[in-house]
Design a protein around this motif. Sequence first.
Motif, PDB file in Angstrom:
ATOM      1  N   SER A   1     -10.978  -3.211  -2.690  1.00 49.98           N
ATOM      2  CA  SER A   1     -11.577  -2.405  -3.747  1.00 49.98           C
ATOM      3  C   SER A   1     -10.864  -1.073  -3.823  1.00 49.98           C
ATOM      4  O   SER A   1     -10.675  -0.405  -2.816  1.00 49.98           O
ATOM      5  CB  SER A   1     -13.051  -2.173  -3.452  1.00 49.98           C
ATOM      6  N   THR A   2     -10.414  -0.733  -5.007  1.00 43.80           N
ATOM      7  CA  THR A   2      -9.719   0.539  -5.159  1.00 43.80           C
ATOM      8  C   THR A   2     -10.290   1.287  -6.347  1.00 43.80           C
ATOM      9  O   THR A   2      -9.618   2.077  -6.982  1.00 43.80           O
ATOM     10  CB  THR A   2      -8.210   0.317  -5.344  1.00 43.80           C
ATOM     11  N   ALA A   3     -11.530   1.006  -6.652  1.00 40.97           N
ATOM     12  CA  ALA A   3     -12.159   1.690  -7.779  1.00 40.97           C
ATOM     13  C   ALA A   3     -12.465   3.131  -7.399  1.00 40.97           C
ATOM     14  O   ALA A   3     -12.711   3.443  -6.245  1.00 40.97           O
ATOM     15  CB  ALA A   3     -13.449   0.967  -8.158  1.00 40.97           C
ATOM     16  N   ALA A   4     -12.398   3.994  -8.372  1.00 37.79           N
ATOM     17  CA  ALA A   4     -12.733   5.391  -8.124  1.00 37.79           C
ATOM     18  C   ALA A   4     -14.228   5.507  -7.855  1.00 37.79           C
ATOM     19  O   ALA A   4     -15.023   4.697  -8.318  1.00 37.79           O
ATOM     20  CB  ALA A   4     -12.354   6.232  -9.324  1.00 37.79           C
ATOM     21  N   SER A   5     -14.594   6.521  -7.074  1.00 38.71           N
ATOM     22  CA  SER A   5     -16.008   6.677  -6.724  1.00 38.71           C
ATOM     23  C   SER A   5     -16.789   7.249  -7.885  1.00 38.71           C
ATOM     24  O   SER A   5     -16.372   8.188  -8.493  1.00 38.71           O
ATOM     25  CB  SER A   5     -16.146   7.618  -5.544  1.00 38.71           C
TER      26      SER A   5
ATOM     27  N   ALA B   1       1.588   4.061  -2.981  1.00 34.06           N
ATOM     28  CA  ALA B   1       1.323   5.483  -2.741  1.00 34.06           C
ATOM     29  C   ALA B   1       2.502   6.326  -3.206  1.00 34.06           C
ATOM     30  O   ALA B   1       2.332   7.328  -3.903  1.00 34.06           O
ATOM     31  CB  ALA B   1       1.044   5.717  -1.259  1.00 34.06           C
TER      32      ALA B   1
ATOM     33  N   GLU C   1       0.840  -1.202   0.000  1.00 28.86           N
ATOM     34  CA  GLU C   1       0.000   0.000   0.000  1.00 28.86           C
ATOM     35  C   GLU C   1       0.877   1.254   0.000  1.00 28.86           C
ATOM     36  O   GLU C   1       0.693   2.146  -0.825  1.00 28.86           O
ATOM     37  CB  GLU C   1      -0.891  -0.030   1.255  1.00 28.86           C
TER      38      GLU C   1
END
Lengths: 228, 228
Positions: free
Chosen positions: A224-228, A94, A90
Motif C-alpha cells: 500500500s502506497t496510498a497517501a494518508s 525513490a 523501491e
Amino acid sequence: MKSGQELRPIVQESTPSLAAAQLRRHIAEGTLPPGAQLVEADIARELGVSRGPIREAIQRLTQEGLLVSIRNRGFFVSEFDEGDIRDIYEARTAVEKAAASILADGDPSRAGAELLGCVDRMDEARSAGDQVAISEADIAFHERLVAMAASPRLSKMHATLLTETRMCLNRLRGRYEDESVRVAEHRGIAEAIRDGKRDLVMDRLDAHKDDALVRLFPTHEASSTAAS
Amino acid sequence: MKSGQELRPIVQESTPSLAAAQLRRHIAEGTLPPGAQLVEADIARELGVSRGPIREAIQRLTQEGLLVSIRNRGFFVSEFDEGDIRDIYEARTAVEKAAASILADGDPSRAGAELLGCVDRMDEARSAGDQVAISEADIAFHERLVAMAASPRLSKMHATLLTETRMCLNRLRGRYEDESVRVAEHRGIAEAIRDGKRDLVMDRLDAHKDDALVRLFPTHEASSTAAS
DNA sequence: ATGGCTCTTATTGTCAACAATCAACGATGA
DNA sequence: TCATCGTTGATTGTTGACAATAAGAGCCAT
C-alpha cells in the motif's frame, strides 16, 4: 583549427574502468548469469592484462552490489531474491521521484517533451515487435528522467539501480501480456511531468513500481502506497 | 560447550575494509581536510601493510565520491562547492523521504518512539552545551531513520551521503544561533512519523533540508519545494 | 627577462611471484 | 557404514619491484 564540434577534454579511460564496463555489460545482458563465478586470473588472461587491474574492476562491481565476494573463495554474480527485487524497485522509484521533483521546479515542458520522445521510440519498438528494443527504450526513459535532473549523486545511485533492473528485466521478459500497457504507463508519466502535475507524477511513478512488482510476483498484492 | 552467550559467526574484517574505515573516519572528522592528498605509499607504511590493500581502500573511497583521483598524480579529499552541497542535501532528503514512507507502511509508533529517543539525547547534549555531541546525535537520528526502513540499498546510499554530510557539518559548525531550533526540527519530524502523518513528514523533511541550506548559504533563498 | 627545453622527482599504474585460506576429496579407523 | 582427519587443488590476498606519467626545477638561447 576550428572543428564543427566543440573539442572536449580527452578522457584517458583507465584499464580497470574498461574492464569494469565490459563485465558490467555482460552482467546486465545476462551473459554472466546470476550465480556465475568470476575468476580474476581467467579474466586477466582473456583481456591480456595482469590480475591487478582486473581485481580493481571486480572490486568496483562488488561495491556496486553486482557481485558478492566470499573471502578466499571467489566473486559471484549477485542473485536477487524477491526481497532484493522489491528493494531495487523501491530505491529506484525513490530516486526517480526526487528527480521528477527537481524537474518540476525546472523546465517541465522541455523535460516532458524529451521523455515523450523516448516513449515514441518505445512504441515503435512495440509495433515492430522487438522485445529487446522495448526494454532498451524503457531503460533509456528512466535514465533520461534522472539525467535531466542534473544531480550527480542521484544519477550515480540510479546508474547502479538501473543495471540491477536490467538483470531483473532478463527474468521479467515476456511478462507483459500486452506491451501496450507498458508504453501507456511511461507515456502517462511523461505527460504528467510535461504538465507539471507534481502529485500525479509521484502517484504514477509509484503505480509503475507496483505494477512491475505485481507482474514479477503475481501471488502477492502490491504494497500500500496510498497517501494518508 | 554450552556458553552462556550465543556464539555468532566471526566476521574476519578484511585489511582494505579496516583501512577504508579509518580513512573514512578521518575524512568525516576533518583530520583529512578537503583538498588534502592521500599518498598510497605513506599510508601503507603507517599502517604496516603493502600498497595493494591500501590502494583498494582508496579505490573504495573514490567510488564513494569522498576522494577524487587524478591519474598519475594522486588522490585528494573531495572539495564540495555550493552545488555539491545542495546536491548532497537533495539526495539525502530523497532517500530519507523514501525511508519515512516505508516506515509509515510499517510500525510508525515504534519508529517514532526510537527517533524521539535520539531527539532526547540531542536535547541533553544541547543542555550540556556539547556541540560535537549534538552533531553526533543529529547524524544518529538520520541514520536510524533510514536503518529502520530495512532497505539495504537505501541504507547504503544513505551511508555515503551521511559521511559527506559530516564533512559539510564541519563547515556549518556554529551556524545554529540557537541550537534549540535544530532539536525542535528533529522532534517535529519524529512526531510526525510517530503519528503516521505521511504528508507532514515529507513537508518537514523538505523544510529541514531547506533550513540547512539557508543556514549554509544565507544569501539565496531556498529552492521552492511546495506541492503543486 | 622570457620562452622553450631537458632533467629530476614524486606518484600512481602494472606486473609476477608468493602466502594464506577454504572446500572437496579420499584415506583411515572404529 | 560412518565419522574424522589429513591432503590437495583452486582461488584470493599480499608483497616488492619495476614501468609510465606528469609537474616542477633548472638551464639555455633568444
